[in-house]
Design a protein around this motif. Structure first.
Motif, PDB file in Angstrom:
ATOM      1  N   ILE A  34      24.628  18.428 -37.158  1.00 40.00           N
ATOM      2  CA  ILE A  34      26.024  18.653 -37.490  1.00 40.00           C
ATOM      3  C   ILE A  34      26.195  20.162 -37.647  1.00 40.00           C
ATOM      4  O   ILE A  34      25.495  20.780 -38.455  1.00 40.00           O
ATOM      5  N   THR A  35      27.099  20.758 -36.875  1.00 41.82           N
ATOM      6  CA  THR A  35      27.201  22.224 -36.905  1.00 41.82           C
ATOM      7  C   THR A  35      28.062  22.704 -38.075  1.00 41.82           C
ATOM      8  O   THR A  35      27.889  23.816 -38.558  1.00 41.82           O
ATOM      9  N   ASN A  36      28.994  21.859 -38.539  1.00 37.43           N
ATOM     10  CA  ASN A  36      29.837  22.274 -39.666  1.00 37.43           C
ATOM     11  C   ASN A  36      29.408  21.599 -40.967  1.00 37.43           C
ATOM     12  O   ASN A  36      30.236  21.110 -41.734  1.00 37.43           O
ATOM     13  N   ILE A  37      28.086  21.527 -41.170  1.00 33.35           N
ATOM     14  CA  ILE A  37      27.529  20.838 -42.337  1.00 33.35           C
ATOM     15  C   ILE A  37      28.081  21.398 -43.656  1.00 33.35           C
ATOM     16  O   ILE A  37      28.222  20.666 -44.639  1.00 33.35           O
ATOM     17  N   ASP A  38      28.445  22.692 -43.647  1.00 31.49           N
ATOM     18  CA  ASP A  38      28.966  23.328 -44.861  1.00 31.49           C
ATOM     19  C   ASP A  38      30.297  22.721 -45.308  1.00 31.49           C
ATOM     20  O   ASP A  38      30.644  22.751 -46.490  1.00 31.49           O
TER      21      ASP A  38
ATOM     22  N   GLU B 233      20.995  17.199 -45.881  1.00 27.04           N
ATOM     23  CA  GLU B 233      20.752  18.563 -46.327  1.00 27.04           C
ATOM     24  C   GLU B 233      20.912  19.549 -45.181  1.00 27.04           C
ATOM     25  O   GLU B 233      21.635  20.540 -45.271  1.00 27.04           O
ATOM     26  N   THR B 234      20.220  19.217 -44.066  1.00 25.88           N
ATOM     27  CA  THR B 234      20.206  20.137 -42.929  1.00 25.88           C
ATOM     28  C   THR B 234      21.227  19.765 -41.862  1.00 25.88           C
ATOM     29  O   THR B 234      21.522  20.567 -40.982  1.00 25.88           O
ATOM     30  N   GLY B 235      21.726  18.538 -41.931  1.00 22.03           N
ATOM     31  CA  GLY B 235      22.677  18.090 -40.913  1.00 22.03           C
ATOM     32  C   GLY B 235      22.002  17.576 -39.659  1.00 22.03           C
ATOM     33  O   GLY B 235      22.654  17.258 -38.671  1.00 22.03           O
ATOM     34  N   GLU B 236      20.673  17.481 -39.694  1.00 21.54           N
ATOM     35  CA  GLU B 236      19.984  16.956 -38.528  1.00 21.54           C
ATOM     36  C   GLU B 236      20.246  15.455 -38.400  1.00 21.54           C
ATOM     37  O   GLU B 236      20.325  14.746 -39.394  1.00 21.54           O
ATOM     38  N   PHE B 237      20.330  15.011 -37.160  1.00 18.91           N
ATOM     39  CA  PHE B 237      20.896  13.715 -36.896  1.00 18.91           C
ATOM     40  C   PHE B 237      20.208  13.147 -35.654  1.00 18.91           C
ATOM     41  O   PHE B 237      20.174  13.815 -34.618  1.00 18.91           O
TER      42      PHE B 237
END
Lengths: 185, 296
Positions: A100-104, A57-61
């Motif tokens: 993840i910076t380009n999660i969109d 959801e947020t791209g946190e990894f």
């Protein structure tokens, strides 16, 4: 005042909702391989007990790597890696925390291969450095395979290579990461 | 005022909540982690503390080639170049069959002795899911003296050439700097020189290592003889040394009051007194060859 209370309640609800839909994918047997190419010898080590979680959801990894679990072809190298270079008794784990910076641009609900920009903080031997790397995610139903290959300069993490072995150990090692992430219930 | 404060609070809590998320994932890893057993490694740098066996084996699939060299007594004077003219050597191979079992073969110039050995790790020091305070190994050696018979005319038996060693090795790596070992030892000789010499000799070995730097350790060893009633009044051996590690090699430099390299020799037949200047200088070089590569 009243509308403020409502706002507060709403924001709490939003945050809670956010936590509910947050979808985590996890693995405990991810793989990290490093490869050092030097004039006298090439050294390869593989760790198959890498833990990782991603929030799609947020791209946190995040990653956690138990340094003792790196296996070498030569047992003596493994001993020296732990005893002299990494000092596993002092610094048992390495970790990465980022997003993840380009999660969109990634749709984790649609199978396919996606290129991901990942940035965050890599900690080895208690030395934390900001890194930014490119990787790919292969989405296949309930499973996501994360992959990346990048270089790390050992000097960045205060690992000293004695002059006697400068021709045996590379200053920059190639790191390959492969994490088969599975949907958490 | 109150209004502003509340807005700030909401703002902060939102930032705080998102900031905490990555940490939250890390906590998730911690919470679901299953404890594992971590076995202690590198209690000693090699398979010997100085000359006596340590609990270390060659790693599984690794062949260790050990060249041991010991000169004569330092106080023999200039004529013998302070012992350099009377060196003895031992060439030995040790192989790690698996993580627990090691086999050894060697030949010493001292009394032209062949030796064979088996070392097995019964317990391994560990922490984590399973805690074991010490590593326990059992070592057995057999020694064949191949000198010409002293009295070739009488009837001689091959069994008279044989002697045996049995040891329990109990070691603990207390920290990265300090490891200590106790080695209860029994030596049996099929044939002894005189009636006054016992066939069975009991000894207790005490040894340890102290790490001076990442690559250098100081090692010391002493074997206390419980059976001292021998015709030649053999002494207890004291062995001191440094291990210096350079990649694939380990160099061990040592001073001792005993010349042989194998257990029967140095534990039960030490003739010299370190404190009277009967000092032997020597070194071991061990080189590891990976015979069987592990699957990565």
């Amino acid at each position: 005042m009243k509308y403020l209370k409502t706002l507060l309640l709403l924001s709490v609800l939003v945050m809670m909702y956010h936590d509910v839909v947050a979808q985590n994918y996890m693995t405990r047997n991810g793989m990290i391989r490093f490869y050092s190419e030097a004039p006298l010898e090439n050294i390869e080590a593989v760790n198959r007990q890498v833990s990782s979680v991603i929030n799609t959801e947020t791209g946190e990894f995040v990653f956690r790597v138990v340094m003792r679990s790196f296996n070498f072809e030569k047992a003596l190298m493994q001993e020296h890696f732990n005893e002299n270079y990494i000092e596993s008794h002092k610094y048992p784990n390495a970790s990465f925390q980022g997003r993840i910076t380009n999660i969109d641009e990634i749709n984790f609900s649609v199978p396919g291969e996606y290129v991901a920009q990942v940035e965050g903080e890599l900690t080895i031997r208690d030395v934390t450095r900001s890194i930014s790397k490119t990787g790919t995610f292969i989405v296949n139903g309930e499973e996501i395979l994360g992959k990346s290959t990048f270089d790390i300069a050992v000097a960045d993490y205060n690992i000293r290579i004695p002059t006697a072995v400068v021709n045996n150990i590379a200053e920059v090692v190639e790191v390959t990461v492969e994490v088969p992430l599975k949907k958490m219930n | 005022m109150k209004l502003k404060l509340i807005i700030w609070l909401i703002g902060f809590s939102c930032v705080f909540a998102t900031g905490l998320h990555a940490q939250g994932l890390m906590d998730l890893l911690d919470e679901t982690e299953e404890p594992v057993t971590e076995y202690t490694y590198a209690t000693f740098k090699t398979t010997r503390i100085v000359s006596g066996q340590s609990i270390e084996n060659p790693h599984s699939g690794v062949l260790l080639f050990v060249i041991s060299h010991r000169f004569g007594r330092l106080n023999t004077g200039a004529y013998e170049l302070w012992g350099l003219d009377q060196s003895t050597i031992r060439l030995g191979f040790e192989y790690g069959v698996n993580d627990r079992l090691a086999l050894g073969l060697g030949r010493s110039s001292f009394e032209k002795t062949y030796d064979g050995s088996v070392k097995y790790k019964i317990l391994r020091q560990s922490s984590g899911a399973r805690v074991m305070p010490v590593t326990l190994s059992v070592f057995t050696g057999i020694y064949v003296n191949s000198l010409h018979w002293r009295e070739p005319d009488r009837e001689n038996y091959f069994s008279s050439r044989l002697s045996y060693a049995g040891q329990l090795l109990i070691a603990r790596k207390f920290s990265n700097t300090l490891s200590l070992q106790l080695s209860p030892t029994m030596i049996h000789k099929n044939l002894v020189e005189t009636e006054r010499d016992p066939n069975d000799i009991y000894a207790l070995g005490i040894g340890g290592r102290f790490r001076l730097s990442n690559r250098i350790t100081f090692n010391a060893e002493y074997f206390h003889l419980f059976t001292r009633e021998t015709a030649r009044n053999f002494d207890s051996p004291i062995l001191l040394g440094f291990d210096i590690e350079t990649g694939g090699h380990v160099f061990q430099l040592h001073i001792t009051n005993t010349q042989p390299f194998f257990e029967r020799g140095f534990i039960t037949e030490t003739k010299s007194n370190l404190f009277e200047g009967d000092i032997y200088f020597g070194f071991n070089i061990s080189r590891a060859f990976t015979i069987r590569k592990p699957k990565l």
